[in-house]
Design a protein around this motif. Structure first.
Motif: not given
Length: 91
Positions: A1-6, A19-22, A27-33, A47-55
């Motif tokens: 993560l990139l702290c100043p932007e998060s 949250l901002a990526k370093a 790549g895309l984030w698939e999930k979060f907790s 929301v991504s094509e793969e996650n929608v297809d899986g759901f």
């Protein structure tokens, strides 16, 4: 993560975590907790094509399916995702 932007913004009825990526992260984030403490986290998918297809695959066919059942499932494509809307095409 990139702290100043998060950052975190909390109000009486809402909380936003940005949250901002370093720079080296790709790549895309698939999930979060999330949750009140680490022992009780809930998982959510982005929301991504793969996650929608899986759901939709588990929603239409929760147990192991036959090949013909899999072939008759709709084709789902995520076309666009913004803060205000999500555009999905179903064939």
């Amino acid at each position: 993560l990139l702290c100043p932007e998060s950052n975190v913004s909390v109000s009486a009825h809402n909380a936003v975590v940005r949250l901002a990526k370093a720079p080296g992260s790709t790549g895309l984030w698939e999930k979060f907790s999330f949750g009140l403490d680490p022992s009780a986290l809930q998982e959510r998918l982005f929301v991504s094509e793969e996650n929608v297809d899986g759901f939709l695959g588990t929603a239409f066919c929760p147990s192991p399916c036959s090949q013909s059942a899999l072939e008759s499932q709709p084709l789902i494509e995520v076309l666009d995702v913004t803060e205000d809307r999500i555009q999905i095409r179903v064939e």
